[in-house]
Design an enzyme around this catalytic site. Structure first.
Site, mmCIF file in Angstrom:
data_model
loop_
_atom_site.group_PDB
_atom_site.id
_atom_site.type_symbol
_atom_site.label_atom_id
_atom_site.label_comp_id
_atom_site.label_asym_id
_atom_site.label_seq_id
_atom_site.Cartn_x
_atom_site.Cartn_y
_atom_site.Cartn_z
ATOM 1 N N ARG A 104 41.475 5.025 21.977
ATOM 2 C CA ARG A 104 40.754 4.362 21.673
ATOM 3 C C ARG A 104 39.760 3.642 22.828
ATOM 4 N NH1 ARG A 104 44.070 0.014 17.784
ATOM 5 N NH2 ARG A 104 44.585 1.392 16.383
ATOM 6 N N ARG B 161 38.549 -7.034 15.717
ATOM 7 C CA ARG B 161 38.760 -5.850 15.530
ATOM 8 C C ARG B 161 37.709 -5.246 15.715
ATOM 9 N NH1 ARG B 161 42.878 -3.517 11.299
ATOM 10 N NH2 ARG B 161 43.283 -2.659 12.262
ATOM 11 N N ARG C 151 41.656 -4.145 1.504
ATOM 12 C CA ARG C 151 42.749 -2.509 1.952
ATOM 13 C C ARG C 151 44.435 -2.584 1.646
ATOM 14 N NH1 ARG C 151 42.775 0.632 7.168
ATOM 15 N NH2 ARG C 151 42.551 -0.953 8.435
ATOM 16 N N LYS D 166 39.694 6.412 8.969
ATOM 17 C CA LYS D 166 40.197 7.039 9.390
ATOM 18 C C LYS D 166 41.392 8.018 8.411
ATOM 19 C CE LYS D 166 40.213 4.878 13.110
ATOM 20 N NZ LYS D 166 39.529 4.245 12.379
ATOM 21 N N ARG E 62 47.810 -5.838 4.896
ATOM 22 C CA ARG E 62 48.842 -6.147 6.605
ATOM 23 C C ARG E 62 48.042 -7.638 6.941
ATOM 24 N NH1 ARG E 62 46.992 -0.828 8.424
ATOM 25 N NH2 ARG E 62 45.841 -1.883 9.550
#
Length: 212
Positions: free
Chosen positions: A88, A167, A123, A13, A156
């Site tokens: 969300r 998640r 990532r 996204k 992260r």
């Protein structure tokens, strides 16, 4: 264009929001980046958000909506914006409607869970400006250095494998129902995320009627 991007964590996204933002000249509003900035600065709101973010849970609606209300009132959002990471939950979507915010399109980027787990491990995010990269699919020109601002890129804590699984579970339980919510309005579009960022961008632009 006021646009919402939906998709599981790691679906791409943020990267696609950057592409749309650059093409249309409207800001990408990432609640995730804004919350992380609050955590980094040690604000009261940041401290409240930290525990939920570290465990992969959702930050309270009160905190997120407060941040967003201030952000979309800024001058650069007058001609449109891209909401990346909000809403969300259906409750947040309803709150957005109550704020009088008009959304033109809701774009879902769909990627299977197994691919997302592989993506998240690679990532990297800039500590300074929040730009998102991937060691394989969207690498920085210089290893560990952000192309945008020269800051340091890091993995992260919430991209760790065990947190990713948490998640994804939260997304399926609380965020996926948003698809039904926006499907009923006729505003929902779905694009399947590709391995190559550029290929996904082509599909995104086509679905939104943007000339590549």
């Amino acid at each position: 264009m006021n646009l919402i991007l939906l998709g599981a964590p790691g679906a791409g996204k943020g990267t696609q929001a950057q592409a749309i933002s650059a093409k249309l000249g409207i800001p990408q509003i990432s609640t995730g980046n804004m919350l992380r900035e609050a955590v980094k600065n040690g604000t009261e709101m940041g401290l409240k958000a930290k525990a939920a973010m570290d465990s992969g849970d959702l930050v309270s609606d009160e905190i997120v909506i407060g941040i967003l209300r201030d952000r979309i009132a800024e001058p650069d959002a007058a001609n449109g914006y891209i909401l990346d990471g909000f809403p969300r939950t259906v409750a947040q979507a309803e709150a957005l409607d109550k704020m009088g915010v008009v959304i033109d399109r809701v774009l879902e980027i769909y990627v299977p869970d197994e691919k997302i787990c592989a993506r998240m491990s690679g990532r990297r995010v800039c500590e300074s400006c929040g730009a998102s990269y991937h060691v394989e699919f969207n690498p920085t020109l210089k290893d560990g250095i952000c192309d945008e601002c020269g800051g340091k890129t890091v993995q992260r804590a919430d991209d760790a494998p065990e947190t990713v699984l948490s998640r994804l579970q939260v997304y399926q339980e609380k965020t996926a129902p948003l698809k039904d919510y926006y499907q009923k309005t006729g505003k929902l579009l779905t694009v399947e995320g590709q391995d190559q960022v550029a290929e996904t961008t082509k599909l995104v632009f086509a679905s939104l009627g943007i000339e590549d």
